[in-house]
Design a protein around this motif. Structure first.
Motif, PDB file in Angstrom:
ATOM      1  N   UNK A 185       0.659  27.315  15.022  1.00 17.30           N
ATOM      2  CA  UNK A 185       1.356  26.538  13.812  1.00 17.30           C
ATOM      3  C   UNK A 185       0.985  24.150  13.548  1.00 17.30           C
ATOM      4  N   UNK A 186       1.261  24.738  11.956  1.00 21.36           N
ATOM      5  CA  UNK A 186      -0.013  22.698  11.685  1.00 21.36           C
ATOM      6  C   UNK A 186       1.355  22.341  10.975  1.00 21.36           C
ATOM      7  N   UNK A 187       0.762  20.917  11.170  1.00 21.37           N
ATOM      8  CA  UNK A 187       1.608  20.014  11.102  1.00 21.37           C
ATOM      9  C   UNK A 187       2.116  20.029   9.794  1.00 21.37           C
ATOM     10  N   UNK A 188       3.393  19.544   8.709  1.00 25.63           N
ATOM     11  CA  UNK A 188       3.484  19.411   7.513  1.00 25.63           C
ATOM     12  C   UNK A 188       3.771  17.994   7.145  1.00 25.63           C
ATOM     13  N   UNK A 189       3.569  17.384   5.685  1.00 26.68           N
ATOM     14  CA  UNK A 189       4.036  16.369   5.364  1.00 26.68           C
ATOM     15  C   UNK A 189       5.871  16.329   5.245  1.00 26.68           C
ATOM     16  N   UNK A 190       6.488  15.501   5.741  1.00 27.12           N
ATOM     17  CA  UNK A 190       8.214  15.701   5.960  1.00 27.12           C
ATOM     18  C   UNK A 190       9.203  14.699   4.537  1.00 27.12           C
ATOM     19  N   UNK A 191       7.832  13.335   5.285  1.00 24.34           N
ATOM     20  CA  UNK A 191       8.558  11.848   4.012  1.00 24.34           C
ATOM     21  C   UNK A 191       7.502  11.882   3.324  1.00 24.34           C
ATOM     22  N   UNK A 192       7.221  11.862   1.784  1.00 29.63           N
ATOM     23  CA  UNK A 192       5.516  11.618   1.741  1.00 29.63           C
ATOM     24  C   UNK A 192       6.337  10.375   1.319  1.00 29.63           C
ATOM     25  N   UNK A 193       7.186   9.712   0.672  1.00 32.64           N
ATOM     26  CA  UNK A 193       7.273   8.739  -0.147  1.00 32.64           C
ATOM     27  C   UNK A 193       7.258   7.496   1.177  1.00 32.64           C
ATOM     28  N   UNK A 194       7.342   7.698   2.213  1.00 34.07           N
ATOM     29  CA  UNK A 194       7.764   6.646   3.699  1.00 34.07           C
ATOM     30  C   UNK A 194       6.184   6.385   4.377  1.00 34.07           C
ATOM     31  N   UNK A 195       5.190   6.826   3.475  1.00 36.98           N
ATOM     32  CA  UNK A 195       3.524   7.322   3.903  1.00 36.98           C
ATOM     33  C   UNK A 195       2.886   5.443   3.591  1.00 36.98           C
ATOM     34  N   UNK A 196       1.870   4.892   4.356  1.00 37.26           N
ATOM     35  CA  UNK A 196       2.112   3.693   3.949  1.00 37.26           C
ATOM     36  C   UNK A 196       0.000   3.725   3.750  1.00 37.26           C
ATOM     37  N   UNK A 197       0.327   4.895   4.535  1.00 36.34           N
ATOM     38  CA  UNK A 197      -1.883   5.179   4.181  1.00 36.34           C
ATOM     39  C   UNK A 197      -2.271   4.605   5.329  1.00 36.34           C
ATOM     40  N   UNK A 198      -1.992   3.762   6.997  1.00 38.81           N
ATOM     41  CA  UNK A 198      -2.476   3.433   8.127  1.00 38.81           C
ATOM     42  C   UNK A 198      -3.790   4.630   7.945  1.00 38.81           C
ATOM     43  N   UNK A 251       0.802  -1.033  -0.410  1.00 39.60           N
ATOM     44  CA  UNK A 251      -0.141   0.146  -0.165  1.00 39.60           C
ATOM     45  C   UNK A 251       0.955   0.931   0.188  1.00 39.60           C
ATOM     46  N   UNK A 252       0.593   2.178  -0.783  1.00 36.52           N
ATOM     47  CA  UNK A 252       1.432   3.561  -0.438  1.00 36.52           C
ATOM     48  C   UNK A 252       0.330   4.669  -0.214  1.00 36.52           C
ATOM     49  N   UNK A 253       0.915   5.447   0.864  1.00 39.41           N
ATOM     50  CA  UNK A 253      -0.516   6.344   0.974  1.00 39.41           C
ATOM     51  C   UNK A 253      -0.135   7.918   0.826  1.00 39.41           C
ATOM     52  N   UNK A 254      -0.781   8.429   1.192  1.00 46.53           N
ATOM     53  CA  UNK A 254      -0.515   9.817   1.077  1.00 46.53           C
ATOM     54  C   UNK A 254      -1.718  10.782   1.658  1.00 46.53           C
ATOM     55  N   UNK A 255      -1.102  11.836   2.702  1.00 52.03           N
ATOM     56  CA  UNK A 255      -2.531  12.499   3.637  1.00 52.03           C
ATOM     57  C   UNK A 255      -2.357  13.968   3.355  1.00 52.03           C
ATOM     58  N   UNK A 256      -3.506  14.633   3.446  1.00 55.08           N
ATOM     59  CA  UNK A 256      -3.842  15.818   2.961  1.00 55.08           C
ATOM     60  C   UNK A 256      -4.194  16.860   3.970  1.00 55.08           C
ATOM     61  N   UNK A 257      -3.020  17.897   4.890  1.00 60.20           N
ATOM     62  CA  UNK A 257      -3.592  18.391   5.712  1.00 60.20           C
ATOM     63  C   UNK A 257      -4.233  19.312   5.738  1.00 60.20           C
ATOM     64  N   UNK A 258      -5.638  20.347   6.267  1.00 63.42           N
ATOM     65  CA  UNK A 258      -6.240  21.279   6.150  1.00 63.42           C
ATOM     66  C   UNK A 258      -5.481  22.251   6.891  1.00 63.42           C
TER      67      UNK A 258
END
Length: 76
Positions: free
Chosen positions: A42-55, A4-11
């Protein structure tokens, strides 16, 4: 069976910087950023998008529902 490859989007406009998602992520995909949103948080940011497993651990623990998780099967 593919992995599985995951991706997240933060509002970022809704994020309050509680960092619960940072602690919940098993792959350290997200981290607290240095910038602030329009509300001054302050808000969270994606720093290692390639590591996301979509859990979806980050999206589940987010009290404000600021994270959307996408999953895609990658056939090897």
């Amino acid at each position: 069976m593919g992995r599985m490859k995951g991706a997240i989007v933060v509002d970022t406009a809704r994020c309050k910087g509680c960092a619960l998602c940072v602690q919940a992520c098993p792959k350290a995909v997200i981290a607290m950023g240095k910038r602030v949103n329009v509300s001054g948080y302050p808000y969270v940011e994606v720093i290692c998008a390639d590591e996301c497993i979509g859990c979806a651990s980050c999206g589940i623990v987010c009290p404000d529902g600021c994270i959307t998780v996408y999953r895609k099967r990658i056939d090897d």
